[in-house]
Scaffold this active site. Structure first.
Site, PDB file in Angstrom:
ATOM      1  N   LEU A 455       0.761  -1.355   0.378  1.00 59.43           N
ATOM      2  CA  LEU A 455       0.360  -0.041  -0.268  1.00 59.43           C
ATOM      3  C   LEU A 455       0.883   1.336  -0.337  1.00 59.43           C
ATOM      4  CD1 LEU A 455      -2.706   1.967   0.057  1.00 59.43           C
ATOM      5  CD2 LEU A 455      -2.664   1.550   2.622  1.00 59.43           C
ATOM      6  N   GLU A 456       0.364   1.810  -0.797  1.00 57.16           N
ATOM      7  CA  GLU A 456       1.991   3.788  -1.348  1.00 57.16           C
ATOM      8  C   GLU A 456       0.283   4.677  -0.642  1.00 57.16           C
ATOM      9  OE1 GLU A 456       4.336   5.670  -4.228  1.00 57.16           O
ATOM     10  OE2 GLU A 456       2.166   4.190  -5.154  1.00 57.16           O
ATOM     11  N   ILE A 457       0.642   4.949   0.454  1.00 54.58           N
ATOM     12  CA  ILE A 457      -0.021   6.413   1.357  1.00 54.58           C
ATOM     13  C   ILE A 457       1.280   7.426   0.441  1.00 54.58           C
ATOM     14  CG2 ILE A 457      -0.210   7.452   3.121  1.00 54.58           C
ATOM     15  CD1 ILE A 457      -0.648   4.568   4.539  1.00 54.58           C
ATOM     16  N   THR A 493       5.570   4.802  -7.638  1.00 56.98           N
ATOM     17  CA  THR A 493       5.791   3.014  -7.891  1.00 56.98           C
ATOM     18  C   THR A 493       4.886   3.808  -9.255  1.00 56.98           C
ATOM     19  OG1 THR A 493       2.721   2.614  -7.323  1.00 56.98           O
ATOM     20  CG2 THR A 493       5.259   1.957  -6.028  1.00 56.98           C
TER      21      THR A 493
END
Length: 707
Positions: A455-457, A493
């Site tokens: 998960l990219e916050i 990403t």
């Protein structure tokens, strides 16, 4: 500090493992020493047997303490540690009275090796109980007798399958294989274990060989076993492309033990364990393991708001996936779409996923229904007045996302958080529509959400600390490894994937075939080739990302290929409409990729294709991604190199044995990377211009990681 507590019950020593300073039990040198002393000091004539049980809630022994391995010199000290462990487990195995392992929760790696050295294993049927030998994922092999005991318990072929993949073994499967001798309810394992001691003492237990007749025949004769070893090596080579040294050594140890005896197998296992620990591949994988552990912790946990109810907007593939991982981790979810039918369809897909687990006996029927009940499909905002977090997963359109914020704010409480699951649109621009932009954050999940671990916050200059902390905490509770990055087009990403995919298009224009391009990159260690990835992500999505990132790259004099837009305008979307770089057909109800779609070559200079040097292709593709990762660190999109490595490996499939872009730079040397980039820059232009930070590190001889 004592890790073991001992109580005599019915003339049986009940030994409880509980490392009070840890969330889980780990196999450490201290535990090995304490256990050795226990066996030395116990008179077998005075007891009927021993039961090993854990004092932890959902854990037997999680495995060896990886920190212990990292702090030792390889190969010699690691080999010595393995030999000491084997000495202890041989003593346990040869103890004159029955020793029974009562297993509830995770029993992995060294933990399973302890259990296998016992004379009997009783396990709970609970969904939290899982067994396995995952050492191969760290570039290692089971170093506590696992390569010898597992084949003797479940057969050579079954054992190799699990040791070479590191796959989990759930209770029902473990019983069917013969890895555990009995299954029971979690609250009854101690009682069952004590009964097992008496059963063995009375002579009423004989272990059944649960291998198939064919397996028994093949594994019973040395010439036929050689065929098994040979086939296992071929499969391992096919899966790893020769990039991982551990699988071959695992097969060597099993073969040595069967052909030259148990002790010979143990000796080779310890030696090989030490040798593997000294390899760069294991070093990269171990460092990746620590990065993953770190991404499961919240440094600002105390700032996080307590969230119990989540609103998910959009019940398509992504929205349903987000609802799935939320419900499975005890969040209540309102799954909203424009109409009730797609929302109900989203819930149905979650129920079907749960029912698959029920059929595999990973969860019970009750658990399936309980988890599914957490999801409420809806076409309205009724119930959003007490939602703490809203995650939107709608189409990638800036105006649409802005209008949704304004809709949501009419119902939600003042202190709610709005999270956008966008893969490329700047969060700052989305937040402009909010009354409280400090409560807007990006939560970029990866497809398929239930399977992808990252998960990219994404935070903006305005995002409040408590909002970031809360989003991170929710991600961790959803079972994700979380990285936090700063806002910018494509974030981290998507931004580093774009040059990688762009280079694939450039290579296709230069004449490489789809098949050869994908083959070269899979050989390098990527899980799928770039052409196949275009189809999976969607050519329409690639066209959108190209548009979002065009200004950013244009500032550096880079003109990305317009092919995604051209292809999209001609009706190419990839897998989703069966029109992409590959052809697709339905087989057994599932859409399967078949062969390259040669018609697409008309957009890349015609059908004539030429072979290209594998190393050149691999370096051009990989360095495009690696260089962009350095740009992201230089421009403060990334907060640290560790997150950069984790994001690339877990989100994009960067080869794990290389450790990530920054570990790869450190391994090759920044000066070498800069030299290669400058050579490509001379031939292919500014898309290979090295980031300034790379040049600086090259001049100073610096590394991005200190160890």
């Amino acid at each position: 500090m004592s890790y073991l507590s001992i109580e005599e019950q019915e003339n049986i020593l009940v030994v409880t493992l509980d490392q009070s300073d840890e969330k889980v039990n780990k196999l450490t040198e201290e535990l090995i020493t304490e256990f050795q002393q226990l066996l030395d000091q116990t008179d077998p004539d005075e007891i009927d047997g021993i039961v090993l049980i854990s004092g932890k809630e959902n854990n037997f022994i999680a495995g060896a303490d990886v920190e212990m391995l990292k702090n030792k010199e390889a190969p010699d000290e690691i080999e010595d540690l393995s030999q000491r462990g084997n000495t202890l487990l041989l003593k346990l195995e040869n103890f004159p009275k029955p020793v029974v392992a009562a297993i509830h929760g995770s029993c992995m790696g060294g933990g399973l090796e302890v259990a296998m050295a016992c004379h009997y294993r009783v396990a709970s049927e609970h969904s939290k109980t899982v067994l396995g030998q995952p050492e191969v994922k760290l570039g290692l092999l089971p170093g506590g007798g696992g390569t010898q005991r597992l084949p003797r318990l479940i057969g050579v072929q079954n054992a190799l399958t699990y040791m070479l993949t590191g796959k989990n073994i759930y209770p029902r499967k473990a019983y069917k294989l013969g890895l555990v001798d009995e299954l029971t309810h979690r609250d009854a394992i101690l009682t069952a274990a004590k009964k097992a001691v008496q059963k063995i003492n009375s002579g009423n237990f004989e272990r059944e060989d649960k291998r198939s007749l064919a397996h028994q025949l093949m594994e019973g004769m040395s010439p036929l076993r050689k065929i098994i070893y040979s086939q296992a090596r071929k499969r391992a080579q096919s899966n790893t492309k020769g990039n991982y040294p551990a699988p071959d050594k695992i097969i060597d140890c099993v073969q040595e033990g069967y052909e030259n005896g148990y002790q010979a197998g143990l000796r080779l296992e310890s030696k090989s364990f030490g040798e593997l620990a000294a390899t760069p591949e294991s070093n990269a994988l171990v460092n990746l393991f620590f990065a993953m552990q770190g991404a499961k912790k919240n440094p600002d946990e105390e700032k996080a708001k307590d969230i119990t109810k989540i609103g998910v907007l959009g019940a398509g593939l992504m929205g349903s996936g987000i609802a799935d991982v939320s419900a499975n981790n005890d969040y209540r979810v309102l799954l909203k779409d424009q109409e009730i039918e797609p929302a109900a369809k989203g819930k149905k897909s979650i129920w079907e996923s749960l029912d698959k687990k029920r059929k595999k006996r990973i969860i019970s029927e009750f658990e399936r229904d309980r988890i599914a009940s957490h999801v409420t499909p809806t076409a309205t905002y009724d119930g959003f007045e007490n939602v703490g977090l809203v995650i939107e997963a709608v189409f990638e359109d800036l105006d649409l996302k802005r209008s949704i914020i304004q809709e949501v704010e009419q119902t939600t409480p003042d202190d709610y958080i709005f999270a956008s699951n966008t893969s490329s649109l700047p969060i700052t621009k989305i937040a402009e529509a909010a009354n409280k932009p400090e409560q807007v954050v990006g939560m970029h999940y990866f497809s398929p959400v239930p399977k992808m671990p990252l998960l990219e916050i994404i935070t903006t200059d305005q995002t409040a600390d408590w909002v970031t902390a809360t989003a991170r905490e929710v991600g961790i509770q959803q079972g994700k490894h979380v990285i936090v990055v700063n806002d910018g087009p494509g974030f981290y990403t998507t931004r580093i994937l774009a040059p990688f995919m762009n280079e694939a298009l450039m290579l296709l224009e230069e004449g490489i075939s789809i098949k050869e391009l994908d083959k070269h990159m899979k050989q390098f260690g990527f899980p799928v080739g770039p052409a196949a990835l275009f189809d999976e992500v969607g050519i329409d999505v690639a066209a959108h990302i190209t548009e979002v990132l065009s200004d950013l790259f244009g500032e550096r004099g880079v003109n990305p290929s317009r092919k995604p837009t051209e292809l999209f305008e001609e009706g190419y979307k990839g897998r989703k409409n069966k029109k992409g770089f590959y052809r697709y057909e339905k087989k057994k109800g599932k859409l399967k990729k078949t062969k390259p779609n040669k018609e697409i070559y008309q957009f890349f200079g015609g059908s004539g294709r030429k072979s290209m040097d594998a190393e050149t292709v691999q370096q051009r593709m990989t360095l495009a991604m690696v260089n962009e990762a350095a740009w992201c660190l230089q421009e403060d999109i990334l907060r640290n190199p560790t997150d950069g490595d984790l994001g690339a490996v877990l989100g994009l499939g960067f080869p794990p044995f290389l450790g990530g872009p920054f570990r790869y730079i450190d391994r090759e040397g920044a000066d070498t990377i800069v030299q290669r980039l400058e050579e490509f820059e001379e031939k292919h232009g500014p898309r290979f211009t090295p980031a300034e930070i790379l040049k600086n590190y090259a001049k100073a001889g610096k590394k991005f990681h200190s160890e």
